[in-house]
Structure formats: C-alpha cells, structure tokens
Scaffold this motif. Structure first.
Motif, short mmCIF file in Angstrom:
data_model
loop_
_atom_site.label_atom_id
_atom_site.label_comp_id
_atom_site.label_asym_id
_atom_site.label_seq_id
_atom_site.Cartn_x
_atom_site.Cartn_y
_atom_site.Cartn_z
N ILE A 33 0.84 -1.20 0.00
CA ILE A 33 0.00 0.00 0.00
C ILE A 33 0.88 1.25 0.00
N MET A 34 1.95 1.21 0.78
CA MET A 34 2.86 2.35 0.84
C MET A 34 3.54 2.58 -0.51
N ARG A 35 3.95 1.48 -1.19
CA ARG A 35 4.57 1.63 -2.51
C ARG A 35 3.59 2.24 -3.50
N ARG A 36 2.35 1.78 -3.48
CA ARG A 36 1.33 2.35 -4.38
C ARG A 36 1.06 3.81 -4.05
N ASP A 37 1.02 4.13 -2.78
CA ASP A 37 0.80 5.51 -2.36
C ASP A 37 1.95 6.41 -2.82
N ASP A 38 3.18 5.90 -2.65
CA ASP A 38 4.34 6.68 -3.12
C ASP A 38 4.31 6.86 -4.63
N ALA A 39 3.92 5.78 -5.34
CA ALA A 39 3.84 5.89 -6.80
C ALA A 39 2.79 6.91 -7.21
N ALA A 40 1.64 6.90 -6.53
CA ALA A 40 0.59 7.87 -6.82
C ALA A 40 1.08 9.29 -6.54
N HIS A 41 1.80 9.45 -5.44
CA HIS A 41 2.34 10.77 -5.09
C HIS A 41 3.33 11.23 -6.15
N ARG A 42 4.18 10.33 -6.62
CA ARG A 42 5.18 10.67 -7.63
C ARG A 42 4.49 11.05 -8.95
N ILE A 43 3.45 10.29 -9.33
CA ILE A 43 2.72 10.60 -10.56
C ILE A 43 2.04 11.96 -10.44
N GLN A 44 1.41 12.23 -9.30
CA GLN A 44 0.76 13.53 -9.12
C GLN A 44 1.77 14.67 -9.19
N HIS A 45 2.91 14.46 -8.57
CA HIS A 45 3.94 15.50 -8.57
C HIS A 45 4.43 15.76 -10.00
N SER A 46 4.66 14.69 -10.75
CA SER A 46 5.13 14.86 -12.13
C SER A 46 4.08 15.56 -12.97
N TYR A 47 2.82 15.19 -12.79
CA TYR A 47 1.74 15.83 -13.56
C TYR A 47 1.63 17.31 -13.21
N ARG A 48 1.70 17.63 -11.92
CA ARG A 48 1.59 19.03 -11.52
C ARG A 48 2.76 19.85 -12.07
N ALA A 49 3.97 19.26 -12.05
CA ALA A 49 5.13 19.97 -12.60
C ALA A 49 4.96 20.18 -14.10
N TRP A 50 4.47 19.16 -14.81
CA TRP A 50 4.25 19.28 -16.25
C TRP A 50 3.21 20.35 -16.54
N ARG A 51 2.11 20.36 -15.78
CA ARG A 51 1.05 21.35 -15.98
C ARG A 51 1.57 22.76 -15.70
N TRP A 52 2.36 22.89 -14.63
CA TRP A 52 2.95 24.20 -14.28
C TRP A 52 3.87 24.67 -15.40
N ASN A 53 4.73 23.79 -15.91
CA ASN A 53 5.66 24.18 -16.97
C ASN A 53 4.91 24.55 -18.25
N ARG A 54 3.84 23.82 -18.56
CA ARG A 54 3.06 24.14 -19.75
C ARG A 54 2.41 25.52 -19.60
N ARG A 55 1.87 25.79 -18.43
CA ARG A 55 1.25 27.10 -18.18
C ARG A 55 2.30 28.21 -18.24
N SER A 56 3.48 27.95 -17.67
CA SER A 56 4.56 28.95 -17.70
C SER A 56 4.97 29.24 -19.14
N MET A 57 5.08 28.19 -19.97
CA MET A 57 5.46 28.42 -21.36
C MET A 57 4.40 29.22 -22.10
N ARG A 58 3.14 28.95 -21.82
CA ARG A 58 2.07 29.73 -22.46
C ARG A 58 2.16 31.19 -22.06
N LEU A 59 2.35 31.44 -20.77
CA LEU A 59 2.44 32.83 -20.29
C LEU A 59 3.67 33.52 -20.88
N LEU A 60 4.80 32.79 -20.94
CA LEU A 60 6.01 33.36 -21.49
C LEU A 60 5.84 33.70 -22.96
N SER A 61 5.28 32.77 -23.72
CA SER A 61 5.10 33.05 -25.15
C SER A 61 4.12 34.20 -25.37
#
Length: 137
Positions: A33-61
């Motif tokens: 359960i802990m491994r799955r929870d960590d994996a979910a946390h890692r996936i969420q973190h990666s998605y949020r970073a990707w979404r943030w970077n995409r938004r930053s690039m839109r604002l920059l352009s």
C-alpha cells in the motif's frame, strides 16, 4: 481426550509460526500500500510539474508576443515620424531650390549661405564638435 491433548500440542507448536506469518502478511500488505501511495504521489507531482511548466510556457510566449507587437508598433510610429520630418525637410529644400533658380533674392540667399558655410568650415578647428554641429544643422 487424546484428540484434544494432541490438538493442543500441535497448536502450541504451530502458534508461533502462525503469529509470525500473520505479522509478515500485515507488514507486506502495508508495504505494498505504501509503494502504491508513493507511486501515486510521484505521478501527481510529475503531472503538476508538467502542468505548471506548460502554463509557464504559455504565459512566457504570450508576454513575448505582446512585447514583440508593442516594440514593432513603437518602431513603426517612430519611422512614420521620421518620414514625416524628411518630407517636411524635402519640401523646404525644394522650395529653396526653386527660389534660387527663379528670383534674384533667392540667388543672393544662396550666395550668402555658401559664404557662411565656407567661413564655418574654416573655423571648424576652433569650434567644439557640438557647436559646429549646432551651426551646421
């Protein structure tokens, strides 16, 4: 009686193994359960970073596009002013040239301007650069 007696001995000999197995199965499921929870946390973190970077690039352009358009408009406005000033200067120079050719006062004005320019060119070494430029303009 013998059955119960043997059953009790067997349970007593197997009970520590059952306890160990029960604890291990609990720990194993908790770790899974802990491994799955960590994996979910890692996936969420990666998605949020990707979404943030995409938004930053839109604002920059978008901001770079705004800057490009604004600077282009400033440059075009400055060119319009320069062309207007050049047209104004050309109008007066052409009028002066027509007057020089057609009437006596114009020819006299042309001679006077030529002599003034010659004396100014002779005095150029004595004048500072800014004074010379101010008088020739």
């Amino acid at each position: 009686y013998r059955y119960l007696k043997l059953r009790g001995k067997r349970l007593n000999s197997v009970k520590p193994a059952i306890t160990i197995q029960r604890c291990w199965r609990g720990v194993r499921s908790a770790l899974a359960i802990m491994r799955r929870d960590d994996a979910a946390h890692r996936i969420q973190h990666s998605y949020r970073a990707w979404r943030w970077n995409r938004r930053s690039m839109r604002l920059l352009s978008a901001s770079l596009r705004i800057q490009r358009i604004w600077l282009g408009s400033i440059h075009r406005r400055w060119l319009r002013e320069c062309h207007g000033a050049a047209t104004y200067i050309q109008k007066h120079v052409r009028g002066l040239l027509v007057r020089v050719v057609l009437d006596k006062q114009g020819r006299e004005l042309s001679r006077r301007l030529r002599t003034d320019m010659k004396t100014l060119m002779r005095r150029r070494a004595e004048l500072s650069e800014s004074a010379f430029l101010a008088r020739t303009a």
